[in-house]
Design a protein around this motif. Structure first.
Motif, PDB file in Angstrom:
ATOM      1  N   ASP A  89       0.849  -1.186   0.000  1.00 14.85           N
ATOM      2  CA  ASP A  89       0.000   0.000   0.000  1.00 14.85           C
ATOM      3  C   ASP A  89       0.893   1.247   0.000  1.00 14.85           C
ATOM      4  OD1 ASP A  89      -1.590   2.201   0.677  1.00 14.85           O
ATOM      5  OD2 ASP A  89      -2.738   1.117   2.186  1.00 14.85           O
ATOM      6  N   PRO A  90       0.950   1.978  -1.114  1.00 14.29           N
ATOM      7  CA  PRO A  90       1.888   3.099  -1.203  1.00 14.29           C
ATOM      8  C   PRO A  90       1.591   4.227  -0.219  1.00 14.29           C
ATOM      9  CG  PRO A  90       0.478   3.038  -3.148  1.00 14.29           C
ATOM     10  CD  PRO A  90       0.187   1.807  -2.350  1.00 14.29           C
ATOM     11  N   GLU A  91       0.323   4.520   0.019  1.00 15.10           N
ATOM     12  CA  GLU A  91      -0.007   5.606   0.943  1.00 15.10           C
ATOM     13  C   GLU A  91       0.390   5.246   2.369  1.00 15.10           C
ATOM     14  OE1 GLU A  91      -0.614   9.107   2.299  1.00 15.10           O
ATOM     15  OE2 GLU A  91      -0.699   8.659   0.169  1.00 15.10           O
ATOM     16  N   ARG A  92       0.131   4.029   2.771  1.00  8.59           N
ATOM     17  CA  ARG A  92       0.522   3.580   4.114  1.00  8.59           C
ATOM     18  C   ARG A  92       2.057   3.600   4.255  1.00  8.59           C
ATOM     19  NH1 ARG A  92       0.053  -2.297   6.773  1.00  8.59           N
ATOM     20  NH2 ARG A  92       0.442  -1.660   8.900  1.00  8.59           N
ATOM     21  N   TYR A  93       2.745   3.164   3.206  1.00  7.23           N
ATOM     22  CA  TYR A  93       4.204   3.142   3.239  1.00  7.23           C
ATOM     23  C   TYR A  93       4.755   4.570   3.363  1.00  7.23           C
ATOM     24  CZ  TYR A  93       8.836   1.229   2.300  1.00  7.23           C
ATOM     25  OH  TYR A  93      10.147   0.845   2.411  1.00  7.23           O
ATOM     26  N   ARG A  94       4.186   5.508   2.602  1.00  7.84           N
ATOM     27  CA  ARG A  94       4.636   6.906   2.677  1.00  7.84           C
ATOM     28  C   ARG A  94       4.380   7.505   4.061  1.00  7.84           C
ATOM     29  NH1 ARG A  94       1.708   7.345  -2.057  1.00  7.84           N
ATOM     30  NH2 ARG A  94       2.959   6.780  -3.828  1.00  7.84           N
ATOM     31  N   ARG A  95       3.234   7.155   4.657  1.00  4.38           N
ATOM     32  CA  ARG A  95       2.958   7.634   6.019  1.00  4.38           C
ATOM     33  C   ARG A  95       4.003   7.097   6.989  1.00  4.38           C
ATOM     34  NH1 ARG A  95      -2.433   6.326   4.795  1.00  4.38           N
ATOM     35  NH2 ARG A  95      -2.303   4.493   6.131  1.00  4.38           N
ATOM     36  N   GLY A  96       4.390   5.827   6.814  1.00  6.26           N
ATOM     37  CA  GLY A  96       5.421   5.249   7.667  1.00  6.26           C
ATOM     38  C   GLY A  96       6.757   5.951   7.502  1.00  6.26           C
ATOM     39  N   MET A  97       7.099   6.284   6.268  1.00  5.34           N
ATOM     40  CA  MET A  97       8.347   7.015   6.015  1.00  5.34           C
ATOM     41  C   MET A  97       8.321   8.370   6.719  1.00  5.34           C
ATOM     42  SD  MET A  97       8.885   6.151   1.936  1.00  5.34           S
ATOM     43  CE  MET A  97      10.235   7.293   1.697  1.00  5.34           C
ATOM     44  N   ALA A  98       7.206   9.081   6.576  1.00  6.74           N
ATOM     45  CA  ALA A  98       7.068  10.401   7.200  1.00  6.74           C
ATOM     46  C   ALA A  98       7.136  10.288   8.718  1.00  6.74           C
ATOM     47  CB  ALA A  98       5.760  11.054   6.756  1.00  6.74           C
ATOM     48  N   TRP A  99       6.492   9.271   9.280  1.00  6.66           N
ATOM     49  CA  TRP A  99       6.518   9.078  10.729  1.00  6.66           C
ATOM     50  C   TRP A  99       7.948   8.858  11.211  1.00  6.66           C
ATOM     51  CZ3 TRP A  99       8.214   5.318  14.038  1.00  6.66           C
ATOM     52  CH2 TRP A  99       7.817   5.449  15.369  1.00  6.66           C
ATOM     53  N   LYS A 100       8.695   8.019  10.516  1.00  3.37           N
ATOM     54  CA  LYS A 100      10.077   7.734  10.920  1.00  3.37           C
ATOM     55  C   LYS A 100      10.937   8.993  10.872  1.00  3.37           C
ATOM     56  CE  LYS A 100       9.704   2.941   9.519  1.00  3.37           C
ATOM     57  NZ  LYS A 100      10.016   1.909   8.537  1.00  3.37           N
ATOM     58  N   ARG A 101      10.802   9.756   9.812  1.00  4.23           N
ATOM     59  CA  ARG A 101      11.576  11.008   9.701  1.00  4.23           C
ATOM     60  C   ARG A 101      11.233  11.958  10.844  1.00  4.23           C
ATOM     61  NH1 ARG A 101      10.113  10.994   3.415  1.00  4.23           N
ATOM     62  NH2 ARG A 101      11.998   9.946   2.641  1.00  4.23           N
ATOM     63  N   ALA A 102       9.935  12.145  11.097  1.00  3.06           N
ATOM     64  CA  ALA A 102       9.500  13.053  12.154  1.00  3.06           C
ATOM     65  C   ALA A 102       9.939  12.551  13.527  1.00  3.06           C
ATOM     66  CB  ALA A 102       7.978  13.221  12.106  1.00  3.06           C
ATOM     67  N   PHE A 103       9.888  11.252  13.733  1.00  2.00           N
ATOM     68  CA  PHE A 103      10.262  10.663  15.017  1.00  2.00           C
ATOM     69  C   PHE A 103      11.740  10.903  15.312  1.00  2.00           C
ATOM     70  CE2 PHE A 103      11.131   7.190  17.987  1.00  2.00           C
ATOM     71  CZ  PHE A 103      10.111   7.394  18.901  1.00  2.00           C
ATOM     72  N   HIS A 104      12.591  10.685  14.318  1.00  2.00           N
ATOM     73  CA  HIS A 104      14.028  10.939  14.520  1.00  2.00           C
ATOM     74  C   HIS A 104      14.281  12.423  14.771  1.00  2.00           C
ATOM     75  CE1 HIS A 104      15.949   7.028  13.868  1.00  2.00           C
ATOM     76  NE2 HIS A 104      14.940   6.780  13.056  1.00  2.00           N
ATOM     77  N   ALA A 105      13.592  13.287  14.044  1.00  2.00           N
ATOM     78  CA  ALA A 105      13.759  14.731  14.250  1.00  2.00           C
ATOM     79  C   ALA A 105      13.316  15.122  15.662  1.00  2.00           C
ATOM     80  CB  ALA A 105      12.955  15.504  13.201  1.00  2.00           C
TER      81      ALA A 105
END
Length: 121
Positions: A89-105
């Motif tokens: 699911d591309p939208e779910r995958y993109r949300r996961g990518m965004a979450w990981k980036r925001a979490f590290h920040a």
């Protein structure tokens, strides 16, 4: 041995880098082998030091942690346009990518990203 067991055994054999750790993708194996051959210590899917478990989310385990450098590495299975392979699911995958980036920040940890398209280009 059933056909299903044979397939699983074959998959396990192929998804191991030089040190023998079982990984989830061939691209992760390439990354692990490059790190090993470059003399860079790594840990696979080590628990992130902050508890991230919720009713909807398991504990976050970045793909790689480089302990000598205190760096996390996430490999994202996307092409240059951010598309995933079929069956994901591309939208779910993109949300996961965004979450990981925001979490590290949010937690001030260093994140290095690699992408599937880099292996092909």
């Amino acid at each position: 041995q059933s056909p299903e067991q044979a397939v699983l055994r074959e998959r396990e054999r192929r998804l191991r880098p030089l040190d023998g750790t079982l990984l989830k993708s061939r691209e992760e194996v390439r990354i692990a082998n490059w790190l090993t051959l470059s003399g860079i210590a790594w840990e696979y899917e080590r628990d992130y030091p902050v508890d991230t478990r919720t009713a909807d989310r398991r504990q976050y385990k970045p793909d790689f942690y480089l302990p000598e450098h205190d760096v996390y590495l996430e490999h994202f299975g996307v092409d240059r346009e951010g598309n995933t392979r079929p069956g994901i699911d591309p939208e779910r995958y993109r949300r996961g990518m965004a979450w990981k980036r925001a979490f590290h920040a949010e937690h001030g940890t260093r994140l290095v990203e690699t992408y599937s398209y880099l292996a092909r280009e």
